[in-house]
Design a protein around this motif. Structure first.
Motif, mmCIF file in Angstrom:
data_model
loop_
_atom_site.group_PDB
_atom_site.id
_atom_site.type_symbol
_atom_site.label_atom_id
_atom_site.label_comp_id
_atom_site.label_asym_id
_atom_site.label_seq_id
_atom_site.Cartn_x
_atom_site.Cartn_y
_atom_site.Cartn_z
ATOM 1 N N PHE A 46 -87.410 13.037 38.294
ATOM 2 C CA PHE A 46 -86.664 12.134 37.427
ATOM 3 C C PHE A 46 -85.304 12.747 37.127
ATOM 4 C CE2 PHE A 46 -90.361 9.826 35.006
ATOM 5 C CZ PHE A 46 -90.837 9.350 36.218
ATOM 6 N N LEU A 47 -84.259 11.968 37.321
ATOM 7 C CA LEU A 47 -82.908 12.385 36.956
ATOM 8 C C LEU A 47 -82.370 11.478 35.856
ATOM 9 C CD1 LEU A 47 -81.131 13.027 40.391
ATOM 10 C CD2 LEU A 47 -82.285 14.675 38.929
ATOM 11 N N ARG A 48 -81.669 12.082 34.915
ATOM 12 C CA ARG A 48 -80.998 11.312 33.865
ATOM 13 C C ARG A 48 -79.642 11.952 33.610
ATOM 14 N NH1 ARG A 48 -84.533 10.403 28.966
ATOM 15 N NH2 ARG A 48 -84.402 12.672 28.834
ATOM 16 N N GLN A 49 -78.586 11.170 33.824
ATOM 17 C CA GLN A 49 -77.208 11.640 33.633
ATOM 18 C C GLN A 49 -76.965 12.962 34.361
ATOM 19 O OE1 GLN A 49 -76.747 11.623 29.354
ATOM 20 N NE2 GLN A 49 -76.292 9.435 29.323
ATOM 21 N N GLY A 50 -77.483 13.028 35.587
ATOM 22 C CA GLY A 50 -77.241 14.195 36.431
ATOM 23 C C GLY A 50 -78.130 15.388 36.185
ATOM 24 N N GLU A 51 -79.056 15.274 35.228
ATOM 25 C CA GLU A 51 -79.919 16.405 34.889
ATOM 26 C C GLU A 51 -81.366 16.122 35.281
ATOM 27 O OE1 GLU A 51 -78.529 18.762 31.135
ATOM 28 O OE2 GLU A 51 -78.474 16.631 30.611
ATOM 29 N N LEU A 52 -82.082 17.171 35.638
ATOM 30 C CA LEU A 52 -83.496 17.071 35.971
ATOM 31 C C LEU A 52 -84.309 16.977 34.680
ATOM 32 C CD1 LEU A 52 -85.538 17.343 38.397
ATOM 33 C CD2 LEU A 52 -85.699 19.751 37.774
ATOM 34 N N VAL A 53 -85.075 15.897 34.544
ATOM 35 C CA VAL A 53 -85.915 15.748 33.355
ATOM 36 C C VAL A 53 -87.403 15.847 33.691
ATOM 37 C CG1 VAL A 53 -84.227 14.426 32.054
ATOM 38 C CG2 VAL A 53 -85.850 13.217 33.496
ATOM 39 N N LEU A 54 -87.737 15.741 34.983
ATOM 40 C CA LEU A 54 -89.138 15.907 35.388
ATOM 41 C C LEU A 54 -89.188 16.209 36.873
ATOM 42 C CD1 LEU A 54 -92.299 14.032 34.369
ATOM 43 C CD2 LEU A 54 -91.705 13.988 36.793
ATOM 44 N N ASP A 55 -90.041 17.142 37.257
ATOM 45 C CA ASP A 55 -90.324 17.451 38.654
ATOM 46 C C ASP A 55 -91.775 17.877 38.708
ATOM 47 O OD1 ASP A 55 -90.559 18.309 41.242
ATOM 48 O OD2 ASP A 55 -89.070 19.912 41.106
ATOM 49 N N ASP A 56 -92.650 16.959 39.150
ATOM 50 C CA ASP A 56 -94.074 17.261 39.075
ATOM 51 C C ASP A 56 -94.859 16.490 40.127
ATOM 52 O OD1 ASP A 56 -96.327 18.525 38.106
ATOM 53 O OD2 ASP A 56 -95.975 17.957 36.024
ATOM 54 N N ASP A 57 -96.073 16.959 40.360
ATOM 55 C CA ASP A 57 -97.012 16.307 41.262
ATOM 56 C C ASP A 57 -97.446 14.968 40.662
ATOM 57 O OD1 ASP A 57 -99.123 16.799 43.604
ATOM 58 O OD2 ASP A 57 -100.192 16.007 41.857
ATOM 59 N N VAL A 58 -97.454 13.914 41.472
ATOM 60 C CA VAL A 58 -97.761 12.576 40.957
ATOM 61 C C VAL A 58 -99.195 12.495 40.442
ATOM 62 C CG1 VAL A 58 -97.994 10.136 41.572
ATOM 63 C CG2 VAL A 58 -96.003 11.430 42.353
ATOM 64 N N GLU A 59 -100.129 13.082 41.170
ATOM 65 C CA GLU A 59 -101.518 13.046 40.728
ATOM 66 C C GLU A 59 -101.687 13.812 39.411
ATOM 67 O OE1 GLU A 59 -105.137 11.640 40.606
ATOM 68 O OE2 GLU A 59 -103.740 11.157 42.243
ATOM 69 N N LYS A 60 -100.970 14.913 39.268
ATOM 70 C CA LYS A 60 -101.016 15.690 38.024
ATOM 71 C C LYS A 60 -100.462 14.875 36.862
ATOM 72 C CE LYS A 60 -99.417 20.084 36.060
ATOM 73 N NZ LYS A 60 -98.582 21.290 36.305
ATOM 74 N N ILE A 61 -99.418 14.113 37.118
ATOM 75 C CA ILE A 61 -98.845 13.243 36.078
ATOM 76 C C ILE A 61 -99.883 12.245 35.597
ATOM 77 C CG2 ILE A 61 -97.179 11.379 35.684
ATOM 78 C CD1 ILE A 61 -95.254 12.912 37.526
ATOM 79 N N ARG A 62 -100.591 11.628 36.537
ATOM 80 C CA ARG A 62 -101.613 10.638 36.167
ATOM 81 C C ARG A 62 -102.722 11.279 35.338
ATOM 82 N NH1 ARG A 62 -101.571 9.308 41.892
ATOM 83 N NH2 ARG A 62 -100.012 7.702 42.318
#
Length: 232
Positions: free
Chosen positions: A197-213
């Motif tokens: 996930f990027l917001r205004q040029g910054e990384l706000v999330l970087d994670d495994d999709v299954e882990k997110i669920r």
């Protein structure tokens, strides 16, 4: 690592489009690059493709800096038409065969036939959705290290999206990786291994999709809407 981004910063005058961005994409991964308009996705893609050179930080594609050599390993689907529209579909296949040593014309013809795309028709005579299918088929018929797909299903009707996602999964080089930028998260989510996930040029999330669920108890699409609900 297929793609490495380390401490990337990019300014347009006083406006900072990308802010100290770092992440890696490994072989075999399908990664969603997600964020609202103005989040820095396009700037990042242009930097990876070597279209922007005035940045701070380090970017490498299979060990190469962005540019001519690195681009030999990248199969890129832009969000705008990039093949002359006066060509027929068959001529477009030949166009790719002339440009890319790793292009498989037979694979492209097989995919397009399954999509019921007439090979003798000019691109300008096809609907926008059919043109998108042609573009995607050509891009996915290369044996690239990194596939960058910018809104690959944006112009395609919902009934065709599942088939197109299946086409992406079946035809990308397993020794490579895919970076998908899209707004249509619900449809593309089943194909993703990781989400950025990027917001205004910054990384706000970087994670495994299954882990997110598992940890969030919600789908990636639901999390995206929650994170960016005040942006739209």
């Amino acid at each position: 690592m297929i793609l490495q981004i380390n401490n990337l910063n990019k300014n347009y005058g006083k406006f900072q489009a990308v802010k100290d961005l770092s992440f890696n994409v490994e072989k075999g991964q399908i990664v969603g690059l997600l964020g609202p308009n103005g989040s820095g996705k396009t700037t990042l893609i242009k930097t990876i493709m070597g279209l922007m050179t005035d940045y701070d930080g380090n970017v490498s594609i299979d060990g190469e800096k962005p540019g001519y050599v690195a681009n030999k390993h990248i199969s890129y689907l832009p969000d705008t038409a990039h093949i002359p529209r006066w060509l027929t579909v068959n001529q477009s296949i030949q166009f790719f065969a002339d440009f890319y040593e790793d292009f498989d014309a037979n694979r492209a013809k097989e995919m397009l036939t399954k999509m019921q795309i007439p090979l003798d028709k000019k691109l300008k005579a096809l609907s926008r959705g059919m043109q998108e299918k042609v573009n995607l088929s050509l891009v996915m018929s290369r044996r690239a290290k990194l596939y960058i797909l910018d809104e690959p299903i944006g112009a395609v009707d919902p009934a065709s999206r599942e088939f197109i996602i299946e086409t992406i999964l079946k035809n990308f080089n397993e020794d490579g990786a895919i970076l998908i930028s899209t707004h249509i998260i619900a449809d593309i989510e089943p194909a993703l291994d990781r989400a950025i996930f990027l917001r205004q040029g910054e990384l706000v999330l970087d994670d495994d999709v299954e882990k997110i669920r598992e940890e969030k108890g919600q789908s990636l699409d639901e999390l995206f809407r929650e994170v960016f609900k005040n942006v739209y």
